[in-house]
Write a protein that holds these residues in place. Structure first.
Motif, PDB file in Angstrom:
ATOM      1  N   ALA A   1      -6.496   4.310  -1.064  1.00  0.00           N
ATOM      2  CA  ALA A   1      -5.938   2.963  -0.963  1.00  0.00           C
ATOM      3  C   ALA A   1      -5.724   2.579   0.493  1.00  0.00           C
ATOM      4  O   ALA A   1      -5.974   1.430   0.899  1.00  0.00           O
ATOM      5  CB  ALA A   1      -4.622   2.886  -1.735  1.00  0.00           C
ATOM      6  N   LEU A   2      -5.243   3.526   1.298  1.00  0.00           N
ATOM      7  CA  LEU A   2      -5.084   3.280   2.733  1.00  0.00           C
ATOM      8  C   LEU A   2      -6.422   2.892   3.354  1.00  0.00           C
ATOM      9  O   LEU A   2      -6.525   1.900   4.084  1.00  0.00           O
ATOM     10  CB  LEU A   2      -4.514   4.530   3.408  1.00  0.00           C
ATOM     11  CG  LEU A   2      -4.271   4.537   4.924  1.00  0.00           C
ATOM     12  CD1 LEU A   2      -3.235   5.589   5.285  1.00  0.00           C
ATOM     13  CD2 LEU A   2      -5.551   4.818   5.712  1.00  0.00           C
ATOM     14  N   GLN A   3      -7.454   3.671   3.070  1.00  0.00           N
ATOM     15  CA  GLN A   3      -8.768   3.409   3.664  1.00  0.00           C
ATOM     16  C   GLN A   3      -9.316   2.061   3.214  1.00  0.00           C
ATOM     17  O   GLN A   3      -9.900   1.324   4.026  1.00  0.00           O
ATOM     18  CB  GLN A   3      -9.727   4.548   3.300  1.00  0.00           C
ATOM     19  CG  GLN A   3      -9.363   5.867   3.965  1.00  0.00           C
ATOM     20  CD  GLN A   3     -10.115   7.056   3.404  1.00  0.00           C
ATOM     21  OE1 GLN A   3     -10.514   7.063   2.228  1.00  0.00           O
ATOM     22  NE2 GLN A   3     -10.322   8.081   4.222  1.00  0.00           N
ATOM     23  N   ALA A   4      -9.116   1.715   1.961  1.00  0.00           N
ATOM     24  CA  ALA A   4      -9.593   0.423   1.461  1.00  0.00           C
ATOM     25  C   ALA A   4      -8.860  -0.734   2.130  1.00  0.00           C
ATOM     26  O   ALA A   4      -9.466  -1.758   2.477  1.00  0.00           O
ATOM     27  CB  ALA A   4      -9.421   0.356  -0.057  1.00  0.00           C
TER      28      ALA A   4
ATOM     29  N   CYS B   1       0.831  -1.193   0.000  1.00  0.00           N
ATOM     30  CA  CYS B   1       0.000   0.000   0.000  1.00  0.00           C
ATOM     31  C   CYS B   1       0.869   1.247   0.000  1.00  0.00           C
ATOM     32  O   CYS B   1       1.800   1.357   0.806  1.00  0.00           O
ATOM     33  CB  CYS B   1      -0.920   0.011   1.233  1.00  0.00           C
ATOM     34  SG  CYS B   1      -2.074   1.402   1.286  1.00  0.00           S
ATOM     35  N   ASP B   2       0.562   2.170  -0.885  1.00  0.00           N
ATOM     36  CA  ASP B   2       1.180   3.491  -0.881  1.00  0.00           C
ATOM     37  C   ASP B   2       0.347   4.354   0.054  1.00  0.00           C
ATOM     38  O   ASP B   2      -0.786   4.740  -0.270  1.00  0.00           O
ATOM     39  CB  ASP B   2       1.192   4.064  -2.291  1.00  0.00           C
ATOM     40  CG  ASP B   2       1.797   5.458  -2.355  1.00  0.00           C
ATOM     41  OD1 ASP B   2       2.104   6.031  -1.288  1.00  0.00           O
ATOM     42  OD2 ASP B   2       1.935   5.982  -3.475  1.00  0.00           O
ATOM     43  N   LEU B   3       0.883   4.675   1.225  1.00  0.00           N
ATOM     44  CA  LEU B   3       0.119   5.374   2.247  1.00  0.00           C
ATOM     45  C   LEU B   3      -0.187   6.816   1.879  1.00  0.00           C
ATOM     46  O   LEU B   3      -1.029   7.451   2.526  1.00  0.00           O
ATOM     47  CB  LEU B   3       0.861   5.318   3.581  1.00  0.00           C
ATOM     48  CG  LEU B   3       0.983   3.918   4.190  1.00  0.00           C
ATOM     49  CD1 LEU B   3       1.957   3.931   5.362  1.00  0.00           C
ATOM     50  CD2 LEU B   3      -0.368   3.392   4.636  1.00  0.00           C
ATOM     51  N   THR B   4       0.486   7.357   0.871  1.00  0.00           N
ATOM     52  CA  THR B   4       0.138   8.696   0.416  1.00  0.00           C
ATOM     53  C   THR B   4      -1.158   8.692  -0.405  1.00  0.00           C
ATOM     54  O   THR B   4      -1.739   9.752  -0.645  1.00  0.00           O
ATOM     55  CB  THR B   4       1.269   9.332  -0.415  1.00  0.00           C
ATOM     56  OG1 THR B   4       1.439   8.606  -1.633  1.00  0.00           O
ATOM     57  CG2 THR B   4       2.578   9.333   0.365  1.00  0.00           C
ATOM     58  N   ASP B   5      -1.608   7.516  -0.813  1.00  0.00           N
ATOM     59  CA  ASP B   5      -2.888   7.346  -1.509  1.00  0.00           C
ATOM     60  C   ASP B   5      -3.930   7.038  -0.433  1.00  0.00           C
ATOM     61  O   ASP B   5      -4.082   5.888  -0.014  1.00  0.00           O
ATOM     62  CB  ASP B   5      -2.775   6.210  -2.524  1.00  0.00           C
ATOM     63  CG  ASP B   5      -4.048   5.985  -3.330  1.00  0.00           C
ATOM     64  OD1 ASP B   5      -5.118   6.457  -2.904  1.00  0.00           O
ATOM     65  OD2 ASP B   5      -3.973   5.317  -4.375  1.00  0.00           O
TER      66      ASP B   5
ATOM     67  N   ALA C   1      -9.267   5.715  10.442  1.00  0.00           N
ATOM     68  CA  ALA C   1      -9.806   4.455   9.933  1.00  0.00           C
ATOM     69  C   ALA C   1     -10.037   3.416  11.026  1.00  0.00           C
ATOM     70  O   ALA C   1     -10.957   2.594  10.921  1.00  0.00           O
ATOM     71  CB  ALA C   1      -8.865   3.889   8.864  1.00  0.00           C
ATOM     72  N   VAL C   2      -9.211   3.423  12.079  1.00  0.00           N
ATOM     73  CA  VAL C   2      -9.361   2.401  13.127  1.00  0.00           C
ATOM     74  C   VAL C   2     -10.282   2.839  14.257  1.00  0.00           C
ATOM     75  O   VAL C   2     -10.712   2.005  15.059  1.00  0.00           O
ATOM     76  CB  VAL C   2      -7.992   1.990  13.716  1.00  0.00           C
ATOM     77  CG1 VAL C   2      -7.079   1.442  12.636  1.00  0.00           C
ATOM     78  CG2 VAL C   2      -7.324   3.136  14.469  1.00  0.00           C
TER      79      VAL C   2
END
Length: 241
Positions: free
Chosen positions: A67-70, A60-64, A118-119
């Motif tokens: 994508a992080l949320q998914a 995962c690219d955390l700057t996206d 997200a958590v």
């Protein structure tokens, strides 16, 4: 391996960002050894760490942020978030452009908030949770050629205080771990043997800090033994200040 076993960590679900190498790999290893179920995210390949620890790797690219949320949604509710991922590339004041500013803050700060966001729903639902944000000693020392990295790391300590206040009544604890200069392959590329000797000379304690030393603090802060500890910054720096 930690000398201490925390029974409360066995079976807990843990997410580590930036877990494929360095300090992050130390977190993955330490929590897996405690019997936790560990998922970790990284833009680099983490398959070898996953195979060694039985943790689950998510590219995962955390700057996206989407994508992080998914990725977090696919993992589901967790008990512990280790907000570790960062990048300390050197830069001069003169070379910073608006685009580079945005990119560095995205790499070193923005994703930490959105990972926490997200958590939070899952932690609120279960009435407990732990978020550990990784800071840096660099801005406390005012090291050169790191102005954007140090800006982000200073902000993380403020974010920790705010999140601890907003989330505490839901049983969610939030703290910052502030490492000193940890001996990792990445850090060794920045320092000559002479430079490393200077760091040790500036510390109160001899020796080089290892990822396992930082992970040992994370284990305690994530465990139920630290149930009344929140909203603060904890240094693992061998007294380098």
């Amino acid at each position: 391996m930690s000398n201490t076993r925390y029974s409360s960590l066995a079976g807990r679900r843990v997410i580590v960002t930036g877990g494929a190498s360095g300090i992050g790999e130390g977190f993955v290893t330490a929590f897996a050894e405690q019997g936790a179920t560990v998922d970790f995210l990284d833009v680099s390949d983490g398959s070898a760490v996953a195979a060694r620890t039985d943790a689950t790797f998510h590219h995962c690219d955390l700057t996206d942020i989407a994508a992080l949320q998914a990725t977090f949604a696919a993992i589901g509710p967790v008990d512990v978030l280790i907000n570790n991922a960062a990048n300390d590339d050197r830069h001069s004041v003169e070379d910073v452009t608006p685009a580079y500013w945005d990119e560095r803050l995205a790499v070193n700060l923005r994703h930490k908030f959105f990972a926490a966001q997200a958590v939070v729903p899952g932690m609120k639902a279960q009435g407990r949770g732990v978020i550990l944000n990784l800071g840096s000693i660099s801005w406390h020392l005012g090291l050169p050629d790191l102005v954007l990295y140090q800006t982000a790391k200073a902000a993380i300590e403020g974010m920790t205080r705010s999140l601890a206040r907003d989330l505490g009544r839901h049983g969610i604890r939030v703290n910052t771990i502030v490492p000193g200069n940890v001996q990792t392959p990445r850090q060794e590329k920045w320092y000559t043997p002479e430079g490393e000797a200077e760091i040790v000379a500036a510390q109160c304690l001899d020796g080089r800090i290892q990822p396992a030393d930082v992970a040992a603090l994370a284990l305690f802060l994530a465990s139920d033994d630290a149930r009344m500890i929140t909203g603060h910054d904890y240094f693992v720096d061998a007294g380098w200040r």
